[in-house]
Design an enzyme around this catalytic site. Structure first.
Site, PDB file in Angstrom:
ATOM      1  CD  GLU A 125      -1.665   3.839   3.779  1.00 21.77           C
ATOM      2  OE1 GLU A 125      -1.144   3.000   2.911  1.00 21.77           O
ATOM      3  OE2 GLU A 125      -2.477   4.366   4.072  1.00 21.77           O
ATOM      4  CB  CYS A 181      -1.568   0.859   6.070  1.00 26.75           C
ATOM      5  SG  CYS A 181      -1.108   0.568   4.843  1.00 26.75           S
ATOM      6  CB  CYS A 222      -6.054  -0.912   5.157  1.00 30.42           C
ATOM      7  SG  CYS A 222      -4.390  -1.537   5.314  1.00 30.42           S
ATOM      8  CG  HIS A 273      -2.134  -1.026   1.554  1.00 34.38           C
ATOM      9  ND1 HIS A 273      -3.140  -1.363   1.985  1.00 34.38           N
ATOM     10  CD2 HIS A 273      -2.381  -1.652   0.321  1.00 34.38           C
ATOM     11  CE1 HIS A 273      -3.752  -2.429   2.090  1.00 34.38           C
ATOM     12  NE2 HIS A 273      -3.771  -2.506   0.473  1.00 34.38           N
TER      13      HIS A 273
END
Ligand SMILES: [Zn+2]
Ligand SMILES: [Zn+2]
Lengths: 347, 159
Positions: free
Chosen positions: B46, B83, B80, B44
């Site tokens: 992040e 993360c 999410c 992701h």
């Protein structure tokens, strides 16, 4: 060869290999709804002295007090004790449905224009299960209070008894977990935390990847994250190199190139089994959701664990992927990794 | 920069999420989703940005913890659950995000990992939602439209 082996060869053979030594039990980690105690609500019931009125009474009660949301409750129960003065009892309504009733009498509960009262005794208070039972233990507890219907998930029942896996399956599971334990020890020797993880394709029984904790190099390289990236590498992706750690490895899955349909090719961790020595943290648990893991087996719980201890990410409502989790696999060997003499603080 | 990252993801067939890490007015990490190209579902925006921050610390021989504790993360969509936990583990104190992440959100939408009582999972962090939220939503909508032109309500994976 240990002393025991040389002294008792007959004994060893007699025990056989399958039932030998696997004293651990893999218990399922169920959702809170499946594991919680049976919640009870107060209700009013009435003895049926004359059995003949039962069907008429049930019909009348169903329209007066339909018991919405209590479809699992059986309206009538039989008195099993022989010396009971009446053979049956019928549930009238929840106490909350008749809040104006101060004194529980037949007159206050059953208006004569709606329900015929002949053949009935004096009403009394009972406690009934508020929700349908989801597991056999919940069903057995609920039924002690009032007869309850139950749609049994046989696999859950067997799993809760710790009998879901055959001795042969347990032997295979133990072998996979011991690969994770070996990786964990190798990680510890490199100065990492003693956590190991093994990804298995249960269709082919092949180990796809083995990884261990590498957070000494990167604070987010927990064993599960390492293993997920090694799986990616096995599929031609991935973004890290763990080549410096010989215990971290992967094998490219074999798929039939002759009819290489899209569907037969592995996609992230879809359908794979993960064996990990210690319960994953929130980050790792959610990484497994994103990776579409099939099942997770772990050895021992962890303080902020997200697959049973603090959270149950695998049963979390609103998430689009759920999976089965079993704890306690090769428990002794996994616990040994975190016992106080080998590691003081396992976080 | 933030939305350039997200747009770059969109152009590469990835879920359009962009992320920036700012330490002392300097961008020390930036990233976008790289799930498809790495075949790793944890890539992701992040996580990609945090890797850059770690590299930046390594190059400058700086202490990761003291840098993280003074770093703000900007991201187009609510982090999410994974993360959010990663940000806790690295002790990032503040997250500014665009729109909510109804499917996987770890800052309140599905779970509140950002403020949960998890003493062994780093430090809780503050969230400031709503930063250019409409733009972030628009981009996600565009992504789902091109991903599955026939389905009115797509079931594809999102950040
Ligand atoms: Zn973890
Ligand atoms: Zn994320």
């Amino acid at each position: 060869m240990s002393k025991e082996d040389t002294m008792e060869p007959q004994m060893k053979r007699w025990k056989g290999s399958a039932c030998h030594a696997h004293s651990w039990v893999a218990y399922p980690v169920l959702s809170d709804e499946q594991s919680q105690d049976v919640e009870l609500v107060e209700a009013f019931a009435v003895p049926i002295v004359d059995k003949k009125v039962t069907s008429r009474l049930v019909r009348e009660l169903n329209s007066l007090y339909p018991l919405d949301g209590l479809q699992h409750i059986k309206r009538v129960r039989a008195r099993k004790d022989r010396d009971s003065p009446h053979p049956l009892e019928v549930l009238v309504c929840l106490a909350s449905e008749a809040p104006e009733v101060k004194e529980v009498t037949i007159n206050s509960l059953l208006p004569p224009e709606a329900v015929g009262r002949e053949g009935l005794g004096e009403p009394f208070t009972v406690k009934v299960p508020a929700r349908p039972p989801l597991t056999r233990p919940q069903f057995e507890l609920a039924s002690r209070h009032w007869p309850t219907s139950f749609h049994e998930d046989k696999q859950v029942t067997v799993a809760l008894r710790g009998e879901l896996f055959s001795p042969l399956q347990k032997a295979a599971m133990h072998t996979y977990m011991m690969s994770a334990v070996t990786a964990a020890r190798a990680g510890r020797e490199s100065g990492m935390e003693a956590v190991g993880a093994v990804m298995v394709d249960p269709v082919t029984d092949r180990i796809v990847a083995v990884g261990h904790d590498c957070r000494g190099d990167h604070p987010l390289h927990h064993a599960v994250m390492v293993c997920i990236d090694l799986v990616a590498r096995s599929q031609g992706g991935g973004c890290y190199s763990f080549d410096g750690y010989t215990a971290c490895r992967f094998t490219s899955p074999e798929w039939n190139t002759a009819d290489s349909e899209e569907s037969s090719q592995p996609y992230i961790c879809t359908g794979y089994d993960l064996y990990v020595t210690r319960e994953p943290c929130v980050m790792c648990a959610m990484a497994l959701v994103h990776s579409r893991i099939g099942r997770v087996f772990y050895g021992t719980a962890s303080a902020d664990g997200a697959l049973g201890t603090r959270l149950k990410i695998h049963t979390q409502r609103d998430l689009n992927h759920r999976f089965e989790v079993y704890r306690g696999v090769s428990r002794t060997e996994c616990e040994e990794l975190y016992s106080s003499d080998t590691e003081k603080d396992h976080f | 920069g933030l939305f350039l990252q997200a747009r770059d993801a969109l152009e590469n067939g990835e879920v359009p999420v962009g992320c920036l890490l700012v330490y002392k007015n300097e961008i020390v990490g930036k990233g976008r989703n790289e799930v498809n190209e790495t075949k790793n579902a944890t890539r992701h925006a992040e996580m990609v940005s945090l890797d850059q921050l770690l590299d930046w610390c390594r190059r400058g021989d700086l202490d990761v913890r003291s840098v993280c504790e003074r770093t703000v993360l900007y991201v187009t969509v609510e982090p999410c659950i994974m993360c959010a936990a990663a940000l806790r583990l690295l002790n990032i104190p503040l997250v500014v995000y665009g729109c909510r992440n109804e499917r996987f959100g770890g800052c309140g939408s599905v779970l509140d990992v950002s403020s949960a009582d998890l003493p062994r999972t780093g430090t809780a962090f503050k969230c400031v939602p709503g930063h250019r939220a409409e733009e972030a939503v628009e981009m996600l909508k565009t992504f789902y439209k091109q991903e599955n032109p026939n389905a009115p309500k797509p079931k594809t994976r999102k950040d």
